[in-house]
Motif scaffolding. Structure first.
Motif, PDB file in Angstrom:
ATOM      1  N   LYS A   9       7.050  -0.179   9.432  1.00 20.65           N
ATOM      2  CA  LYS A   9       6.801  -0.863  10.415  1.00 20.65           C
ATOM      3  C   LYS A   9       5.194  -1.287   9.786  1.00 20.65           C
ATOM      4  N   GLU A  10       4.378  -0.267   9.381  1.00 21.09           N
ATOM      5  CA  GLU A  10       3.495   0.147  10.113  1.00 21.09           C
ATOM      6  C   GLU A  10       2.434  -0.990   8.995  1.00 21.09           C
ATOM      7  N   ARG A  11       1.294  -2.156   9.331  1.00 25.36           N
ATOM      8  CA  ARG A  11       1.021  -3.097   8.200  1.00 25.36           C
ATOM      9  C   ARG A  11      -0.915  -2.379   8.355  1.00 25.36           C
ATOM     10  N   VAL A  12      -1.724  -2.933   7.180  1.00 26.67           N
ATOM     11  CA  VAL A  12      -2.484  -2.826   7.490  1.00 26.67           C
ATOM     12  C   VAL A  12      -3.588  -4.003   7.083  1.00 26.67           C
ATOM     13  N   VAL A  47       1.407  -0.759  -0.084  1.00 25.88           N
ATOM     14  CA  VAL A  47      -0.061  -0.262   0.113  1.00 25.88           C
ATOM     15  C   VAL A  47       0.924   1.578   0.267  1.00 25.88           C
ATOM     16  N   HIS A  48       0.650   2.440  -0.612  1.00 25.20           N
ATOM     17  CA  HIS A  48       1.194   3.442  -0.859  1.00 25.20           C
ATOM     18  C   HIS A  48      -0.362   4.566  -0.530  1.00 25.20           C
ATOM     19  N   LEU A  49       0.398   5.675   0.617  1.00 25.20           N
ATOM     20  CA  LEU A  49      -0.273   6.411   1.272  1.00 25.20           C
ATOM     21  C   LEU A  49      -0.316   7.601   1.731  1.00 25.20           C
ATOM     22  N   THR A  50      -1.564   8.227   1.216  1.00 27.75           N
ATOM     23  CA  THR A  50      -1.088   9.685   1.194  1.00 27.75           C
ATOM     24  C   THR A  50      -0.554  10.927   3.017  1.00 27.75           C
ATOM     25  N   GLU A  51      -0.581  11.433   3.264  1.00 29.70           N
ATOM     26  CA  GLU A  51      -0.752  12.038   4.353  1.00 29.70           C
ATOM     27  C   GLU A  51      -0.992  12.297   5.080  1.00 29.70           C
ATOM     28  N   LYS A  52      -2.837  12.472   4.401  1.00 24.65           N
ATOM     29  CA  LYS A  52      -3.834  11.900   5.645  1.00 24.65           C
ATOM     30  C   LYS A  52      -4.287  11.126   5.411  1.00 24.65           C
ATOM     31  N   ASP A  53      -4.507  10.360   5.028  1.00 30.52           N
ATOM     32  CA  ASP A  53      -5.027   9.087   4.928  1.00 30.52           C
ATOM     33  C   ASP A  53      -4.367   8.187   5.959  1.00 30.52           C
ATOM     34  N   VAL A  54      -2.715   8.210   5.852  1.00 29.79           N
ATOM     35  CA  VAL A  54      -1.755   8.073   6.868  1.00 29.79           C
ATOM     36  C   VAL A  54      -2.280   8.496   8.399  1.00 29.79           C
ATOM     37  N   GLU A  55      -2.725   9.061   8.568  1.00 32.48           N
ATOM     38  CA  GLU A  55      -2.939   9.832   9.715  1.00 32.48           C
ATOM     39  C   GLU A  55      -4.873   9.598  10.029  1.00 32.48           C
ATOM     40  N   LYS A  56      -5.661   9.130   9.797  1.00 26.85           N
ATOM     41  CA  LYS A  56      -6.480   8.615   9.217  1.00 26.85           C
ATOM     42  C   LYS A  56      -6.785   7.422  10.018  1.00 26.85           C
ATOM     43  N   LEU A  57      -5.234   6.594   9.840  1.00 28.68           N
ATOM     44  CA  LEU A  57      -5.891   5.281   9.813  1.00 28.68           C
ATOM     45  C   LEU A  57      -4.518   4.817  11.106  1.00 28.68           C
ATOM     46  N   PHE A  58      -3.831   5.964  11.158  1.00 28.68           N
ATOM     47  CA  PHE A  58      -2.580   5.444  12.207  1.00 28.68           C
ATOM     48  C   PHE A  58      -2.654   7.056  13.596  1.00 28.68           C
ATOM     49  N   GLY A  59      -3.089   7.649  13.429  1.00 28.94           N
ATOM     50  CA  GLY A  59      -3.428   8.855  14.071  1.00 28.94           C
ATOM     51  C   GLY A  59      -2.935  10.759  13.897  1.00 28.94           C
ATOM     52  N   LYS A  80      -4.431  -9.308   5.241  1.00 29.41           N
ATOM     53  CA  LYS A  80      -4.065  -8.906   6.299  1.00 29.41           C
ATOM     54  C   LYS A  80      -2.993  -8.177   6.580  1.00 29.41           C
ATOM     55  N   ASN A  81      -2.270  -7.812   7.348  1.00 31.47           N
ATOM     56  CA  ASN A  81      -0.584  -8.052   7.426  1.00 31.47           C
ATOM     57  C   ASN A  81      -0.029  -7.436   5.726  1.00 31.47           C
ATOM     58  N   VAL A  82      -0.694  -6.369   5.059  1.00 33.20           N
ATOM     59  CA  VAL A  82       0.284  -5.806   3.837  1.00 33.20           C
ATOM     60  C   VAL A  82       1.126  -4.890   4.015  1.00 33.20           C
ATOM     61  N   VAL A  83       1.945  -4.685   4.272  1.00 31.75           N
ATOM     62  CA  VAL A  83       3.291  -3.597   4.743  1.00 31.75           C
ATOM     63  C   VAL A  83       2.943  -2.405   3.215  1.00 31.75           C
ATOM     64  N   VAL A  84       2.825  -1.006   4.321  1.00 31.31           N
ATOM     65  CA  VAL A  84       3.189   0.266   3.458  1.00 31.31           C
ATOM     66  C   VAL A  84       4.575   0.552   3.355  1.00 31.31           C
ATOM     67  N   LEU A  85       4.346   1.338   1.751  1.00 32.45           N
ATOM     68  CA  LEU A  85       6.029   1.618   1.503  1.00 32.45           C
ATOM     69  C   LEU A  85       5.654   3.088   2.047  1.00 32.45           C
ATOM     70  N   GLY A  86       7.111   3.342   2.016  1.00 29.07           N
ATOM     71  CA  GLY A  86       7.212   4.746   2.446  1.00 29.07           C
ATOM     72  C   GLY A  86       8.456   5.627   0.815  1.00 29.07           C
TER      73      GLY A  86
END
Length: 207
Positions: A63-66, A31-43, A76-82
């Motif tokens: 480290k984060e998984r979704v 998964v690739h995430l926007t900054e906004k979606d990172v905050e929705k998922l992790f705070g 489950k346990n899908v890696v997030v890439l930055g």
């Protein structure tokens, strides 16, 4: 004498690989995430935690998984890439897609027009994407220097022979050229299983 001969052989093999062969990497679901979606998922104000650099400069595994969730099932346990991107995106194999109950198109990363949506979940939140699910088109990242060596240009489509345990010729492989790239071929796990991929597998563009 034997050590000298082995050294010479190793050097010859290295030069042949440098001149003609491209290392292959198998890419699993991610998964690739926007900054906004990172905050929705992790705070609020959360920053992704790098644990490993990837072969392409500036790209890293986190480290984060979704969990990614479709109409039929979830993975489950899908890696997030930055690092974060302008638009969130989920990349799966076609076998993964069967488990999710969706039919993603085969596209180059970042080409999200006419792609289905998907739900991304963590323990702290969830994101419902309207679009962004793809099966990644097999491709080769090529540095500008290597593009001259291999006589290819950006967006070329080529045939490539992968020398895995079950050697296989892949058609319709897209070339992506940039001064920011290191030269590697990327295939997904379905393709990796088909050619008997293992770490250290090499490929060659067929003219």
């Amino acid at each position: 004498m034997k050590d000298l001969l082995n050294s010479i052989i190793d050097e010859v093999v290295k030069r042949v690989k440098d001149e003609a062969f491209i290392e292959v990497e198998a890419s699993g679901r991610h998964v690739h995430l926007t900054e906004k979606d990172v905050e929705k998922l992790f705070g609020a104000n959360y920053k992704l935690t790098k644990i490993k650099d990837l072969s392409q400069p500036g790209q890293f595994a986190c480290k984060e998984r979704v969990t990614i969730k479709g109409p039929k099932g979830s993975l489950k346990n899908v890696v997030v890439l930055g690092p974060t991107r302008p638009e969130s995106q989920v990349e799966v194999s076609l076998t993964d897609a069967l488990s999710l109950g969706v039919k993603p198109p085969v596209k180059i990363s970042g080409e999200l027009l006419d792609t289905p949506g998907i739900t991304i979940e963590s323990e702290r939140g969830s994101v419902n994407l309207d679009r962004g699910l793809i099966a990644a088109k097999r491709h080769i990242h090529v540095s500008k220097e290597d593009a001259k060596k291999f006589e290819v240009k950006d967006n070329d489509l080529v045939k490539v022979k992968v020398f895995g345990e079950r050697p296989l010729i892949f058609d319709d492989v897209v070339i992506r050229v940039s001064e920011k790239y290191n030269t590697f071929m990327h295939i997904d796990y379905d393709e990796a299983n088909a050619c008997g991929f293992k770490t250290g597998t090499f490929a060659r563009i067929i003219k």
